[in-house]
Design an enzyme around this catalytic site. Structure first.
Site, PDB file in Angstrom:
ATOM      1  CB  SER A  10      33.009  63.640  17.641  1.00 51.54           C
ATOM      2  OG  SER A  10      32.694  62.514  18.457  1.00 51.54           O
ATOM      3  CE  LYS A  11      30.031  57.136  16.356  1.00 51.57           C
ATOM      4  NZ  LYS A  11      30.986  56.108  15.837  1.00 51.57           N
TER       5      LYS A  11
ATOM      6  CG  ASP B  37      45.637  56.774  14.582  1.00 51.74           C
ATOM      7  OD1 ASP B  37      44.451  56.889  14.202  1.00 51.74           O
ATOM      8  OD2 ASP B  37      46.183  57.557  15.367  1.00 51.74           O
ATOM      9  CB  ILE B  38      41.167  54.903  11.654  1.00 51.00           C
ATOM     10  CG1 ILE B  38      40.740  55.873  12.765  1.00 51.00           C
ATOM     11  CG2 ILE B  38      40.750  53.475  11.978  1.00 51.00           C
ATOM     12  CD1 ILE B  38      39.224  56.058  12.859  1.00 51.00           C
TER      13      ILE B  38
ATOM     14  CB  THR C  20      39.605  58.922  17.022  1.00 50.32           C
ATOM     15  OG1 THR C  20      40.966  58.701  17.377  1.00 50.32           O
ATOM     16  CG2 THR C  20      38.961  57.587  16.677  1.00 50.32           C
TER      17      THR C  20
ATOM     18  CG  ASP D  73      20.785  56.041  21.005  1.00 48.69           C
ATOM     19  OD1 ASP D  73      21.909  56.401  21.405  1.00 48.69           O
ATOM     20  OD2 ASP D  73      19.987  55.400  21.722  1.00 48.69           O
TER      21      ASP D  73
ATOM     22  N   PRO E 211      27.396  66.906  33.163  1.00 52.13           N
ATOM     23  CG  PRO E 211      29.312  68.245  33.160  1.00 52.13           C
ATOM     24  CD  PRO E 211      28.848  66.831  33.380  1.00 52.13           C
ATOM     25  N   GLY E 212      25.176  68.551  30.920  1.00 51.08           N
ATOM     26  CA  GLY E 212      24.459  68.379  29.649  1.00 51.08           C
ATOM     27  C   GLY E 212      23.823  67.018  29.471  1.00 51.08           C
TER      28      GLY E 212
ATOM     29  CG  ASN F 169      25.579  47.933  21.902  1.00 51.74           C
ATOM     30  OD1 ASN F 169      26.123  47.183  21.110  1.00 51.74           O
ATOM     31  ND2 ASN F 169      24.623  48.764  21.521  1.00 51.74           N
TER      32      ASN F 169
ATOM     33  CE1 TYR G 154      30.877  58.278  20.893  1.00 56.17           C
ATOM     34  CE2 TYR G 154      28.696  58.590  21.849  1.00 56.17           C
ATOM     35  CZ  TYR G 154      29.571  57.839  21.093  1.00 56.17           C
ATOM     36  OH  TYR G 154      29.157  56.665  20.517  1.00 56.17           O
TER      37      TYR G 154
HETATM   38  P1  NAD Z   1      35.145  51.056  22.664  1.00 51.71           P
HETATM   39  O1  NAD Z   1      35.591  52.361  23.236  1.00 51.71           O
HETATM   40  O2  NAD Z   1      34.941  49.895  23.554  1.00 51.71           O
HETATM   41  O3  NAD Z   1      36.171  50.581  21.530  1.00 51.71           O
HETATM   42  C1  NAD Z   1      36.726  51.477  20.595  1.00 51.71           C
HETATM   43  C2  NAD Z   1      37.841  50.746  19.867  1.00 51.71           C
HETATM   44  O4  NAD Z   1      38.391  51.644  18.884  1.00 51.71           O
HETATM   45  C3  NAD Z   1      39.015  50.339  20.773  1.00 51.71           C
HETATM   46  O5  NAD Z   1      39.436  49.032  20.467  1.00 51.71           O
HETATM   47  C4  NAD Z   1      40.099  51.352  20.441  1.00 51.71           C
HETATM   48  O6  NAD Z   1      41.409  50.851  20.638  1.00 51.71           O
HETATM   49  C5  NAD Z   1      39.808  51.634  18.974  1.00 51.71           C
HETATM   50  N1  NAD Z   1      40.311  52.950  18.532  1.00 51.71           N
HETATM   51  C6  NAD Z   1      40.122  54.143  19.149  1.00 51.71           C
HETATM   52  N2  NAD Z   1      40.747  55.118  18.449  1.00 51.71           N
HETATM   53  C7  NAD Z   1      41.307  54.524  17.362  1.00 51.71           C
HETATM   54  C8  NAD Z   1      42.062  55.000  16.265  1.00 51.71           C
HETATM   55  N3  NAD Z   1      42.373  56.297  16.132  1.00 51.71           N
HETATM   56  N4  NAD Z   1      42.468  54.117  15.325  1.00 51.71           N
HETATM   57  C9  NAD Z   1      42.172  52.791  15.440  1.00 51.71           C
HETATM   58  N5  NAD Z   1      41.477  52.286  16.479  1.00 51.71           N
HETATM   59  C10 NAD Z   1      41.036  53.144  17.421  1.00 51.71           C
HETATM   60  O7  NAD Z   1      33.825  51.393  21.854  1.00 51.71           O
HETATM   61  P2  NAD Z   1      32.506  50.528  21.660  1.00 51.71           P
HETATM   62  O8  NAD Z   1      31.604  50.755  22.807  1.00 51.71           O
HETATM   63  O9  NAD Z   1      32.889  49.166  21.276  1.00 51.71           O
HETATM   64  O10 NAD Z   1      31.865  51.282  20.390  1.00 51.71           O
HETATM   65  C11 NAD Z   1      32.232  50.915  19.064  1.00 51.71           C
HETATM   66  C12 NAD Z   1      31.498  51.808  18.084  1.00 51.71           C
HETATM   67  O11 NAD Z   1      30.100  51.661  18.276  1.00 51.71           O
HETATM   68  C13 NAD Z   1      31.800  53.285  18.260  1.00 51.71           C
HETATM   69  O12 NAD Z   1      31.873  53.869  16.977  1.00 51.71           O
HETATM   70  C14 NAD Z   1      30.600  53.828  19.026  1.00 51.71           C
HETATM   71  O13 NAD Z   1      30.375  55.176  18.719  1.00 51.71           O
HETATM   72  C15 NAD Z   1      29.507  52.949  18.492  1.00 51.71           C
HETATM   73  N6  NAD Z   1      28.366  52.711  19.399  1.00 51.71           N
HETATM   74  C16 NAD Z   1      28.573  52.294  20.690  1.00 51.71           C
HETATM   75  C17 NAD Z   1      27.478  52.017  21.514  1.00 51.71           C
HETATM   76  C18 NAD Z   1      27.657  51.530  22.939  1.00 51.71           C
HETATM   77  O14 NAD Z   1      26.678  51.447  23.668  1.00 51.71           O
HETATM   78  N7  NAD Z   1      28.855  51.182  23.364  1.00 51.71           N
HETATM   79  C19 NAD Z   1      26.174  52.202  21.018  1.00 51.71           C
HETATM   80  C20 NAD Z   1      26.009  52.654  19.705  1.00 51.71           C
HETATM   81  C21 NAD Z   1      27.104  52.892  18.899  1.00 51.71           C
HETATM   82  O1  DAU Z   2      23.269  55.512  23.324  1.00 51.85           O
HETATM   83  C1  DAU Z   2      24.413  54.928  22.764  1.00 51.85           C
HETATM   84  C2  DAU Z   2      25.624  55.352  23.553  1.00 51.85           C
HETATM   85  O2  DAU Z   2      25.562  54.654  24.789  1.00 51.85           O
HETATM   86  C3  DAU Z   2      26.932  55.066  22.845  1.00 51.85           C
HETATM   87  O3  DAU Z   2      27.003  55.822  21.664  1.00 51.85           O
HETATM   88  C4  DAU Z   2      28.119  55.402  23.751  1.00 51.85           C
HETATM   89  O4  DAU Z   2      29.337  55.051  23.118  1.00 51.85           O
HETATM   90  C5  DAU Z   2      27.969  54.626  25.039  1.00 51.85           C
HETATM   91  O5  DAU Z   2      29.007  54.974  25.922  1.00 51.85           O
HETATM   92  C6  DAU Z   2      26.622  54.914  25.677  1.00 51.85           C
HETATM   93  O6  DAU Z   2      26.542  56.278  26.136  1.00 51.85           O
HETATM   94  P1  DAU Z   2      25.877  56.654  27.553  1.00 51.85           P
HETATM   95  O7  DAU Z   2      26.386  57.938  28.005  1.00 51.85           O
HETATM   96  O8  DAU Z   2      24.404  56.469  27.500  1.00 51.85           O
HETATM   97  O9  DAU Z   2      26.489  55.414  28.419  1.00 51.85           O
HETATM   98  P2  DAU Z   2      27.110  55.344  29.904  1.00 51.85           P
HETATM   99  O10 DAU Z   2      27.294  53.905  30.187  1.00 51.85           O
HETATM  100  O11 DAU Z   2      28.287  56.246  30.059  1.00 51.85           O
HETATM  101  O12 DAU Z   2      25.933  55.902  30.789  1.00 51.85           O
HETATM  102  C7  DAU Z   2      24.642  55.323  30.762  1.00 51.85           C
HETATM  103  C8  DAU Z   2      23.760  56.154  31.668  1.00 51.85           C
HETATM  104  O13 DAU Z   2      24.204  55.948  33.022  1.00 51.85           O
HETATM  105  C9  DAU Z   2      23.843  57.636  31.420  1.00 51.85           C
HETATM  106  O14 DAU Z   2      22.581  58.230  31.647  1.00 51.85           O
HETATM  107  C10 DAU Z   2      24.833  58.137  32.471  1.00 51.85           C
HETATM  108  C11 DAU Z   2      24.590  57.191  33.636  1.00 51.85           C
HETATM  109  N1  DAU Z   2      25.764  56.898  34.499  1.00 51.85           N
HETATM  110  C12 DAU Z   2      26.912  56.498  33.889  1.00 51.85           C
HETATM  111  C13 DAU Z   2      28.032  56.220  34.644  1.00 51.85           C
HETATM  112  C14 DAU Z   2      29.325  55.808  33.984  1.00 51.85           C
HETATM  113  C15 DAU Z   2      25.661  57.008  35.871  1.00 51.85           C
HETATM  114  O15 DAU Z   2      24.604  57.344  36.412  1.00 51.85           O
HETATM  115  N2  DAU Z   2      26.773  56.721  36.616  1.00 51.85           N
HETATM  116  C16 DAU Z   2      27.958  56.363  36.066  1.00 51.85           C
HETATM  117  O16 DAU Z   2      28.947  56.157  36.816  1.00 51.85           O
END
Ligand code: NAD
Ligand code: DAU
Length: 384
Positions: free
Chosen positions: A167-168, A63-64, A104, A139, A297-298, A194, A164
């Site tokens: 927290s970021k 855990d971090i 976290t 973003d 929501p939101g 992504n 979320y």
């Molecule tokens: P993810 O949820 O797929 O992976 C998170 C990883 O962190 C997992 O492997 C989990 O086991 C680990 N983790 C969680 N809590 C932990 C803890 N307390 N100690 C150690 N490890 C822990 O997330 P992701 O989509 O790969 O995102 C990675 C990073 O990129 C995050 O910081 C997220 O905010 C950021 N980010 C994600 C996106 C996106 O679209 N997914 C976009 C921009 C930024």
């Molecule tokens: O913008 C970067 C962020 O993108 C990252 O920081 C987050 O970790 C990542 O989860 C993502 O957040 P979003 O909320 O944008 O991603 P999500 O895939 O949950 O949803 C993308 C869009 O699709 C959002 O407008 C909500 C909508 N959605 C999502 C789900 C899961 C739906 O309409 N139906 C769904 O079932």
């Protein structure tokens, strides 16, 4: 040992972006990686199974927030950089249970910063001047945009809307303060949405792919007109590598794909691709599975990234268009059904029940209120 040959410490390297990053790092840079990951529901060591016999890769389950463990890893490996991905990352989960996000994302980042500060202070010479703490952020810290508003740039005021995002944002502020006050050499990247291989099927694209292949409803929140800026995960990973190498200490770099699409556009593009790639499917045309459901929501209306700084200063550009990236992604999910089966049993089913059971099907009109609320927020930002 030359400093450039020293290991890097990656946190959260078994998650979606982290595992893509570790695989890309070892295939390109090739220098050692220590991966500290708690292996939560989102962390999957199978993502890195191909590294089983690679001596340059070490997985540490932990855990971090565990300061003693982080200190031990820094003493033992003397990394030249910490690349911090670990986080709770799903907005819907943060709405239904924010506490783990604060623990976290905020406390965990604080622990890493303190450990890194102590480690950095103990270094000398090239090891000290070359050390970097790269914080991977989002973003979403900037809030939401109106349809015609300029994209987020590095100086856009923070206005996070979900637990979320808040927290970021808090973690970004901690990183900034640790540089300003203590001189810790940090870099921050704020990236857009992504997509790609190994993404857990709670997020939009993998959820839609896996549902469509099983003939399940494709739940689109609200009116489906929310806009995201989509970036193929390998491009995000290459941006992080470039910032680590060339970024200026204390700076933030926005990373995006210049691919703004509404959620309905994304889902329909995906359905058309599945119709093409799986023509014999009994569920084609897959778009018939699209189901409008109660909104989040939101729900932020629009994100868009202005990536001119990273392009101009660092020379980074994405390689994939949305069309090429989507095709690669869908082909990966089609070829990796065992991976999907493995992560969608047990606890995943409980999550689906928890998040979707209360979202009765709608005609898509429920988003009018959310759109009005978003417009009010945007207007308020403009008035500041
Ligand atoms: P993810 O949820 O797929 O992976 C998170 C990883 O962190 C997992 O492997 C989990 O086991 C680990 N983790 C969680 N809590 C932990 C803890 N307390 N100690 C150690 N490890 C822990 O997330 P992701 O989509 O790969 O995102 C990675 C990073 O990129 C995050 O910081 C997220 O905010 C950021 N980010 C994600 C996106 C996106 O679209 N997914 C976009 C921009 C930024
Ligand atoms: O913008 C970067 C962020 O993108 C990252 O920081 C987050 O970790 C990542 O989860 C993502 O957040 P979003 O909320 O944008 O991603 P999500 O895939 O949950 O949803 C993308 C869009 O699709 C959002 O407008 C909500 C909508 N959605 C999502 C789900 C899961 C739906 O309409 N139906 C769904 O079932």
């Amino acid at each position: 040992m030359q400093n450039s040959q020293r290991p890097i410490l990656v946190t959260g390297g078994a998650g979606f972006i982290g595992s893509n990053f570790v695989l890309q790092w070892l295939a390109t840079e090739g220098t050692p990686v220590v991966n500290l990951d708690k292996l939560t529901y989102a962390g999957n060591p199978n993502n890195l199974a191909s590294l089983a016999s690679n001596n340059a890769y070490t997985l540490v389950q932990g855990d971090i927030c565990d300061r003693g463990l982080v200190d031990r890893l820094l003493r033992q490996h003397r990394p030249r950089a910490i690349v911090h991905f670990a986080a709770e990352s799903h907005v819907d989960r943060s709405i239904l249970g924010p506490e783990e996000f604060l623990r976290t994302n905020i406390h965990g980042t604080f622990v890493l910063l303190e450990a890194a500060r102590q480690h950095h202070a103990s270094l000398e010479g090239e090891e000290r001047s070359g050390f970097r703490f790269l914080h991977v952020s989002t973003d979403e810290v900037y809030g939401t945009l109106a349809p015609d508003e300029a994209a987020f740039h590095e100086d856009t005021p923070y206005a996070p809307n979900s637990p979320y995002a808040a927290s970021k944002a808090a973690s970004d502020h901690l990183v900034r303060a640790w540089t300003h006050t203590y001189g810790l050499p940090t870099l921050v990247t704020n990236c857009s949405n992504n997509y790609g291989p190994y993404q857990f099927p709670e997020k939009l694209l993998p959820l839609m792919v896996t549902h469509a292949l099983q003939g399940k409803p494709l739940p689109v929140y609200g009116d489906g007109q929310q806009v995201r800026d989509w970036l193929y995960v390998a491009d995000h990973c290459s941006a992080i590598r470039a910032v680590l190498e060339k970024g200026r200490v204390g700076e933030t770099y926005n990373v995006g794909g210049n691919n703004q699409r509404s959620n309905l556009e994304v889902v329909h593009a995906l359905c058309s691709l599945l119709d093409e790639l799986v023509p014999a499917s009994q569920f084609a045309p897959h778009a018939s599975l699209v189901t409008m459901v109660k909104d989040r929501p939101g729900h932020d209306r629009r994100y868009a990234i202005d990536a001119r700084k990273i392009e101009a200063e660092i020379g980074w550009q994405p390689e994939e268009s949305f069309e090429t990236g989507l095709r690669k992604t869908v082909e990966w999910y089609l070829a990796n059904s065992a991976w999907v089966d493995n992560v969608t049993s047990g606890a995943y089913q409980q999550w689906m029940q928890k998040n979707y059971a209360g979202r009765a099907e709608t005609n898509g009109a429920s988003s009018a209120e959310a759109a009005a609320a978003n417009a009010a927020q945007t207007a308020a930002r403009g008035a500041k």
